[in-house]
Design an enzyme around this catalytic site. Structure first.
Site, PDB file in Angstrom:
ATOM      1  CD  GLU A  61      10.445  -6.083   0.366  1.00 48.93           C
ATOM      2  OE1 GLU A  61      10.487  -6.158  -0.837  1.00 48.93           O
ATOM      3  OE2 GLU A  61      10.889  -6.856   1.266  1.00 48.93           O
ATOM      4  CD  GLU A 115       4.658  -3.209   0.469  1.00 53.82           C
ATOM      5  OE1 GLU A 115       6.143  -3.428  -0.068  1.00 53.82           O
ATOM      6  OE2 GLU A 115       3.764  -3.754  -0.190  1.00 53.82           O
ATOM      7  CB  CYS A 125      13.687  -9.384  -5.092  1.00 53.56           C
ATOM      8  SG  CYS A 125      13.513  -8.048  -3.903  1.00 53.56           S
ATOM      9  CB  SER A 158       6.968  -6.417  -0.825  1.00 55.88           C
ATOM     10  OG  SER A 158       7.095  -5.449  -1.345  1.00 55.88           O
ATOM     11  CE  LYS A 190      15.505 -10.266 -11.256  1.00 55.10           C
ATOM     12  NZ  LYS A 190      14.669  -9.334 -10.504  1.00 55.10           N
ATOM     13  CD  GLU A 194      11.173  -8.732 -12.541  1.00 57.90           C
ATOM     14  OE1 GLU A 194      12.211  -9.189 -12.447  1.00 57.90           O
ATOM     15  OE2 GLU A 194      10.667  -8.035 -11.309  1.00 57.90           O
ATOM     16  CD  GLU A 203       1.865  -7.769 -14.637  1.00 57.27           C
ATOM     17  OE1 GLU A 203       2.886  -7.864 -15.578  1.00 57.27           O
ATOM     18  OE2 GLU A 203       1.057  -8.508 -14.239  1.00 57.27           O
ATOM     19  CB  CYS A 218      20.400 -14.049  -6.992  1.00 63.68           C
ATOM     20  SG  CYS A 218      19.138 -13.308  -6.031  1.00 63.68           S
TER      21      CYS A 218
END
Lengths: 172, 586
Positions: free
Chosen positions: B280, B283, B300, B320, B359, B362, B367, B505
């Site tokens: 990152e 990037e 994230c 990102s 999560k 996710e 993807e 988190c």
């Protein structure tokens, strides 16, 4: 407001919403907007409720909450023949509930629902002011007085006959 | 400041003006029973459990929503009040399933606890009970409307803290039910799967989709090589499952417990947090040099990413493209690690233990499936689920020895450790970006400006004579504030860190539930701070505190990934996002 969404609402309703947006607390005009949509389209569709939500900036969940809270709002289109059974005091004591039960049984739908073919819908009304004729059923603008449960089948057949006649007229 | 004097249960109180009777009572240790009240949310006054008697008033008043007034004489405990509260709870129970023994919230349920405390020992009423099927179509959040007591805490947290407004009360009276718009399934709605509804629900009307059965099965399958990774925030909260003080780091015990459960290897998601930072930061520097797609927004938090796709699709290019540390780890396990060990990636079963419900969503995103159509992450367990599994297995967690993670994907620098708290990703990025931008090594590793933001923090950092404008937001309502400024061009940011859950988190939707008797409430700031401090203490003790200093990261690049942002890194470690329908209302 999301500008990239193409709205399907009629222009006069969009205009009214824009007018509401110029006022203080535009979100407080939600019910007024929903009334206009129901007046125009006969019911509140999910697409229309979603559009109103985006235009007024009211979360869609809240729009649906309001639409389901108030009995006046319909979430399904009315049938071609909108059956309305008066459940006012006079009609009720004269047996309106058994007439309602008969309609529900004959059509296989619940109060507030519409048959799959879109022909009939059942709703209830409060006193319509002709208690002398109780119990009263109205179908669109037609009034049926002193209805007995045994007549429900005949009334439905009458309506189906009207529809057939219309169809023949359309095709000839 | 004006003070208000009143008498509560014979005790004189003098509190600042503007306090409610309930708050005044709390200040002198008179804990008036309550159910729908939450100190971080607006006052609802729905349950009426907190009614009190005020002398001179013709009716009982709800303590949560009545301001204390001068000279009030209040009684919180009279035989009539106790009876009334009992009746109210009995009426709630009458309309509630009787399955406490098999309910996931058994022991943590506020309704159950209240019923015990108020002395409800039998169910006297027997009326009609609401019946709804469990809405369990979602991969992450399950809605069980029969258990709902209409306290609206979920509705409030979803709108007031997260700004998602996915839930509302539909219909009226006995038929009232909390659902997304148009009674949609959770997965067909704007639900971002953050799981905060699960955290605040006093009963179990919202719970996470259970993955423990899948994991048990995989663990007992001799043909599967089952490995596990754990997120930073799990280790500082897992001890709460055994009543350890909040904020006790339990990394070693957790690793031992996972090995004893039968996992072949235990890896640290913090390692790939380091990797995320390197990718990152690279990037960001590329974008910064070319002055394009700024600000860069961290990616994230899967709840935040789903929020972005529903609510701010126009800002998708700014996010990102780095996968989350969990996904990076899973990908590496089925490529780099599989190659290293000579195992067919199809036989590797990757379990991720996360403080997060999103999560689970996710991991199931298309993807995140390989070209051969297997998921990179096979199952996601929440911290709660892991606690339960350890207990079910009969492991004496408190007396476990400490063990270390497996290598080469098990060593993290302090930068990866602090990923679990708000501001952590930003701080870790700054530690690396500073050196990459200036070419100089820095000893200034503590960016206190961005630490433990109460919801929203903005700062400017000087690097090499350039000013970097940064912003940190947690709780998506706060994110909205920043994103609106980005959209209007009011402020030019360079880096924005967004985490969906308040505090990051550590207070995720999958963290241990607080027990109603502990006088800690979900989203409690003190609780969040203790967990955050535990993460910073882990960071402070590390030899390496900058992600790019991680020797294993260096080795990973030289052996496998080549260099940050390389074509192979892009193929494996980066992803894409798509605008989602229905569109959210900002």
């Amino acid at each position: 407001m999301c500008t990239d969404i193409k709205y399907t609402l009629d222009s006069d309703i969009l205009e009214y919403i824009n007018e509401c947006l110029t006022k203080e607390h535009p979100e407080s005009y939600l019910i007024a907007v929903l009334h206009r949509i129901q007046e125009k389209y006969g019911f509140l569709s999910e697409i229309h409720m979603d559009e109103v939500a985006h235009l007024l900036g009211v979360p869609t969940a809240n729009v649906y909450g309001v639409s389901t809270f108030y009995h006046f709002f319909r979430l399904k289109p009315r049938g071609k023949f909108a059956i309305s059974i008066c459940l006012g005091t006079a009609c009720f004591v004269k047996g309106a509930d058994s007439i309602l039960a008969e309609f529900k049984k004959e059509l296989g739908i619940d109060l507030g629902d519409t048959t799959i073919d879109g022909l009939f819908s059942i709703e209830s009304s409060r006193c319509i002011g002709v208690c002398a004729l109780a119990p009263v059923v109205t179908i669109n603008d037609e009034v049926f007085s002193r209805v007995k449960p045994t007549q429900v089948g005949d009334i439905l057949n009458l309506m189906k006959g009207k529809r057939s006649a219309e169809k023949i007229a359309e095709n000839s | 400041m004006k003070y208000i004097n009143a008498i509560i249960d014979g005790i004189e109180v003098s509190v600042p003006e503007g306090m409610t009777i309930m708050q005044a009572g709390d200040s002198i240790g008179a804990h008036i029973p309550r159910l729908c009240y939450h100190p971080k949310l607006s006052t609802e006054g729905a349950c009426r459990i907190c009614v009190v008697e005020v002398e001179g008033w013709y009716k009982y008043l709800p303590a949560c929503s009545t301001l204390l007034q001068e000279g009030m004489v209040i009684r919180t405990n009279t035989p009539e009040l106790r009876q009334m509260r009992r009746d109210l709870v009995e009426l709630l129970l009458d309309n509630h399933p009787r399955g406490c023994l098999t309910c996931i919230k058994d022991g943590n349920c506020e309704l159950q606890n209240l019923s015990y405390k108020l002395g409800v020992r039998e169910r006297l009423f027997a009326g009609k009970r609401k019946r709804y099927p469990i809405e369990k179509s979602s991969v992450a959040v399950i809605r069980d409307a029969e258990k709902c007591i209409l306290c609206r805490q979920c509705v409030r947290v979803c709108s007031e803290i997260q700004g998602v407004h996915n839930l509302s009360q539909m219909f009226r009276g006995f038929n009232t039910v909390v659902t997304p718009a148009f009674l949609a399934n959770m997965d067909d709605s704007v639900c971002i799967k953050c799981g905060q509804c699960i955290n605040v629900c006093p009963t179990a009307a919202f719970i996470e989709q259970d993955s423990t059965e899948d994991v048990w099965q995989a663990l007992s399958d001799p043909n599967k090589f089952v490995v596990v990774q754990t997120a930073p925030a799990v280790r500082v909260a897992i001890g709460e499952g055994w009543k350890m003080p909040i904020g006790t780091p339990c990394t070693g015990k957790m690793v031992t417990a996972l090995r004893r459960l039968g996992f072949k290897a235990v890896f640290d998601t913090n390692f790939t947090a380091d990797l995320t930072i390197v990718e990152e930061a690279y990037e960001f520097i590329e974008r910064y040099k070319n002055n394009e797609k700024l600000p860069i927004i961290t990616s994230c938090s899967p709840g935040w990413i789903k929020f972005l796709e529903h609510f701010y699709p126009e800002l998708i290019p700014n996010a990102s493209t780095c996968k989350s540390p969990m996904q990076m780890m899973s990908v590496l396990l089925k490529t780099y690690y599989a190659e290293l060990k000579g195992i067919d990636p199809k036989d590797i079963y990757v379990v991720a233990v996360m403080p997060c419900v999103a999560k689970k969503f996710e991991a199931k995103r298309p993807e995140h499936y390989s070209e051969n159509n297997y998921p990179w992450t096979d199952a996601v367990l929440t911290t709660r689920e892991l606690i339960w599994m350890i207990k079910a297995y009969g492991i004496d967690f408190l007396n476990l020895p400490d063990e270390d993670f497996d290598q080469p994907l098990g060593y993290a620098t302090g930068a990866g450790d602090i990923f679990g708290t708000t501001g952590g990703v930003m701080e870790a990025t700054l530690r690396t970006a500073y050196e990459k931008l200036t070419g100089k090594s820095s000893d200034n590793l503590d960016y206190f400006d961005v630490r433990m933001a109460p919801g929203l923090k903005e700062a400017s950092v000087m690097i090499n004579g350039f000013v970097l404008n940064i912003a940190v937001a947690n709780g998506l309502n706060n994110a909205k504030t920043i994103l609106e400024k980005v959209k209007s061009g009011e402020k030019q940011y360079h880096i924005i860190e967004i985490m969906a859950c308040p505090g990051g988190c550590v207070a995720g939707g999958g963290q241990p539930l607080v027990h109603p008797e502990d006088y800690v409430y979900p989203l409690d700031e003190e609780m969040i701070k203790l967990r955050q401090k535990a993460l910073y203490s882990i960071d402070k003790d590390k030899i390496h505190r900058k992600a790019h200093d991680n020797p294993f990261i260096k080795k990973l690049y030289s052996d496998f990934l080549e260099y940050p942002g390389s074509p192979i890194a892009h193929k494996l470690l980066h992803t894409t996002y798509t605008p989602r329908i229905p569109r959210g209302i900002k």
